[in-house]
Design an enzyme around this catalytic site. Sequence first.
Site, mmCIF file in Angstrom:
data_model
loop_
_atom_site.group_PDB
_atom_site.id
_atom_site.type_symbol
_atom_site.label_atom_id
_atom_site.label_comp_id
_atom_site.label_asym_id
_atom_site.label_seq_id
_atom_site.Cartn_x
_atom_site.Cartn_y
_atom_site.Cartn_z
ATOM 1 N N CYS A 168 0.867 -1.178 0.000
ATOM 2 C CA CYS A 168 0.000 0.000 0.000
ATOM 3 C C CYS A 168 0.902 1.226 0.000
ATOM 4 C CB CYS A 168 -0.905 -0.013 1.230
ATOM 5 S SG CYS A 168 -1.878 1.498 1.446
ATOM 6 N N CYS A 170 -5.524 6.741 -2.866
ATOM 7 C CA CYS A 170 -4.802 5.501 -3.129
ATOM 8 C C CYS A 170 -3.452 5.865 -3.737
ATOM 9 C CB CYS A 170 -5.599 4.609 -4.078
ATOM 10 S SG CYS A 170 -4.750 3.077 -4.525
#
Length: 207
Positions: free
Chosen positions: A13, A146
């Site tokens: 991530c 994101c």
Amino acid sequence: RIMNPDGSEAPMCGNGVRCLAKFAADRGIARHRLSIETLAGMIYADVKGERVKARMVEPTDLKLNFEIRVRGRKERLNFVNTGVPHAVKMVDFVSRCDVDGLGAAIRRHPYFAPHGANVDFVSLRKDGALDVRTYERGVEGETLACGTGSTAAALVFAAQKNLKSPVLVYTKSGETLKIYFSRAGIGFFGVYLEGRIIKTFEGSAAL
């Protein structure tokens, strides 16, 4: 290791590793330049005050301008893996996108089987910056930002629209991210993700 709300594990991530780098540096666990091992590979981060810049894993599987049929109509997409797989759809206005509906349909399309893909809806501003909204697998819905998706968007638009490094990305949360990269033919290397990391709360949990 990154765990999604549905219990699945993500290879990495982008914003998560930047948060971890900031936490480790602030707590004295690591220096302000550190390396973080993920399932997708090693991430190298540099912490300077509120800003954290992370060198991402090398992007792979870039594919531009292809079509799939979704919900009875053709959708033109791009694809790149920036540590996790991302389908990138160019749109005129991200504010008008059905991120949850169309995003879910693309995310689960057989073209991206068996693992699926995150889906980024991206529009280009007149100044060359990007607006990005992302449907994330594992969350199974839209998220506020994101990092790997913003990176994917910047690389696809660099390839398609010849954007130059760095590319400024505006996320749904209102935060901006900056994507740096170098090019080699149609490929990319030396990709960095940079932005602010702000501590919002602190708590404890009994495990």
